[in-house]
Design a protein around this motif. Sequence first.
Motif, short mmCIF file in Angstrom:
data_model
loop_
_atom_site.label_atom_id
_atom_site.label_comp_id
_atom_site.label_asym_id
_atom_site.label_seq_id
_atom_site.Cartn_x
_atom_site.Cartn_y
_atom_site.Cartn_z
N ARG A 1 0.86 -1.17 0.00
CA ARG A 1 0.00 0.00 0.00
C ARG A 1 0.91 1.22 0.00
O ARG A 1 1.98 1.20 0.59
N VAL A 2 0.40 2.30 -0.62
CA VAL A 2 1.17 3.54 -0.51
C VAL A 2 0.90 4.13 0.87
O VAL A 2 -0.24 4.35 1.24
N LEU B 1 4.66 11.38 -2.66
CA LEU B 1 3.46 11.25 -1.83
C LEU B 1 3.79 10.48 -0.56
O LEU B 1 3.30 10.81 0.52
N GLY B 2 4.58 9.45 -0.76
CA GLY B 2 4.90 8.60 0.37
C GLY B 2 5.75 7.44 -0.07
O GLY B 2 6.51 7.55 -1.04
N MET C 1 -4.44 7.27 -3.39
CA MET C 1 -2.99 7.11 -3.51
C MET C 1 -2.63 5.73 -4.03
O MET C 1 -1.59 5.53 -4.65
N ASN C 2 -3.49 4.77 -3.75
CA ASN C 2 -3.17 3.39 -4.09
C ASN C 2 -3.71 2.97 -5.45
O ASN C 2 -3.53 1.84 -5.87
N LEU D 1 0.77 14.86 -7.25
CA LEU D 1 0.94 16.22 -6.72
C LEU D 1 -0.40 16.80 -6.27
O LEU D 1 -0.48 17.44 -5.20
N LEU D 2 -1.43 16.56 -7.10
CA LEU D 2 -2.77 17.05 -6.74
C LEU D 2 -3.24 16.41 -5.43
O LEU D 2 -3.78 17.08 -4.55
N ILE D 3 -3.02 15.11 -5.34
CA ILE D 3 -3.46 14.40 -4.13
C ILE D 3 -2.73 14.96 -2.90
O ILE D 3 -3.34 15.26 -1.88
N GLN D 4 -1.42 15.16 -3.06
CA GLN D 4 -0.63 15.65 -1.93
C GLN D 4 -1.12 17.03 -1.49
O GLN D 4 -1.27 17.30 -0.29
#
Lengths: 227, 417
Positions: A167-168, A218-219, B236-237, B246-249
């Motif tokens: 998973r991220v 993001l991660g 994210m997944n 970038l948008l998600i962050q």
Amino acid sequence: MKILLVEDNPELTENISNYLADQGMLCESANTLFDAQDKILSYGYDCIILDLMLPDGNGLTLLELIKSRKMEISILIISAKGSLDDKLSGLDLGADDYLAKPFHLAELLARLKAIYRRTKMQGFDEVVYNEITIINSQLQVLVNNQLLDLTKKEYDLLLFFLTNKDRVVGKNAIAHHLWGDYTDDLSNFDFVYQHVKNLRKKISAAGGRDYIRTVYGLGYKFDTAAL
Amino acid sequence: MRLINIVSLWFLGITLAALLIGTLVIYEKLGSEIDFELGMELDREIESYAERISQGAPVETLVFDKLQIEEIPMDWPIEDLWLRDTLAYHDAMNTNETQLKASRSFKINGAHYRISYYNLVVEADDITETIVTTMLTVFLVQLLFIGFFLWAISRKIFRPFHNSLEQLQDFTLQKNVPLSFKKSGVFEFNLLNSFLEKMSSKLLKDYRNIKEFSENISHEIQTPSAVVRGKLELLMNESINEQQALLIQSAFDNNERIRRIVKSLSILAKLENDEFETPEPMDFSRGLENVLSRLEEVIQMHAIQLKKNIQADVILQIHPYVAEILIHNLMTNSIKHNVEGGKIEVTLDSKILLIKNNGKTPSIDPKEMLGRFKKDEQHQDSVGLGLAIVDQICKNYGFNLKYTFEEPFHIIQIDFR
């Protein structure tokens, strides 16, 4: 691991159910106290994720029911109230852990697994993945049977990754897991980067595979498909 | 000054003025009345002497020290009664005394006589003395009455008012009991009381609403915020590209920001409503050390030099959770706004907490930073409530907070008093 999620917000229920189902957990949900009581008395669960503010009453009454019947169900309270009183009375009544809303899904999963290890696997709580073995009772990590010299934070980080593998896991979730609410307003992302880098280096040095992958800033992701 | 004293003073003042005017009027009136009466009397005397002359009494034998008779030419017109003050010799007192002289002329048996008669008048001094004595007596009696009124009667009349004041002083929002007064016999007091009763219940209602709001707001906003966070974590997944990442962050970060603002505002509301229980003695030194040890790693990573000068066992009357918020906000500020390789100096003794740290020159006056959402231009990403919370805590506990900048140090000083 079979879980009952007691939560009245359908969106939140969907989020949690999705995430847990992806991790191979069986997750059922109830959106009222009445519904939850019904399910608890009819089926067996390993763990209940319990929201305190429900449309037909306080979740704590469910906790009392379970304890009075001496059922072997672990309980994780999730509450938006976040007040210390709620937390204490929940833990006093016998809840196993308490998580304030809003939480990271990765954090929820990590807490659930931790409860599971504590209550169901006394003494044998090892997490094994290929060449990596985490011995929880001794806070030790073996890679190819070679003991890694990890700091407490690195150890927690690795366990967090393995719990949420494939998973991220967002930087925020990692920062929150390692430092708690406490460093909320300090940008911890540099430290996260630092800790992840060190962890990867140590695993590689012991001949382990480099499973941990960066996902666009993001991660990170513990990628079981890594070569 | 007490209400009753003001009323009495005014009353006495007005009485005094009235008495003064009265004195003048009485003096004038009495003087002219006496003169008039005396004139009438003198007139009668003069007439009786004129009578005696017309009956043939010899003029020369009639004259004595109070009586003058002179003959005037026959062709002069008859003079009417004429009164005037004059100084004349008075036998009995053997001195010159102010006397009233009345004169009138008569034509008797072919002769024209002007007959003048004197008599002592009551002197102005004597009148003044009498009047002043009388008035002073009246005034003193009045003073006594007012004293008595103050002491006894006012107590009875103003009792409902004093009762209301006492109840008003005891009124607190925490007790959650609206004011309620007994009916008194005074219309104005009843009006005031009923107004106070209405106001207190309105106040309590508003207070409860605000309290409820601050309790609910965290729940009402945290739940959707949790939903958003969860959705973003699920997103994210999915298979995403860098642009989407970038948008998600960005969405994620802003959602976190909302969460932090709501959390800070609800703490502020709780502080303003005084919702934290009564303070208990707390080991502030240990609290400070705890926070510092938790932040140790962060401080090291920023290569910040920390210098501690913390006196042990500083005990303060403060709620432990509030103390933690206070210390935490100040310390994270001193880290956040520091420079790479900068310094932080923490000093604590029983009187003050002093935090001194390197930092860029602020773009606004440090004092303004204590306000809500006031922040330095260089730190637009921070929420801007940390110092407002510190300020509110200091107000609640009666601490004195001072924030200054002395190149290159930001200095926060809290006097515990």
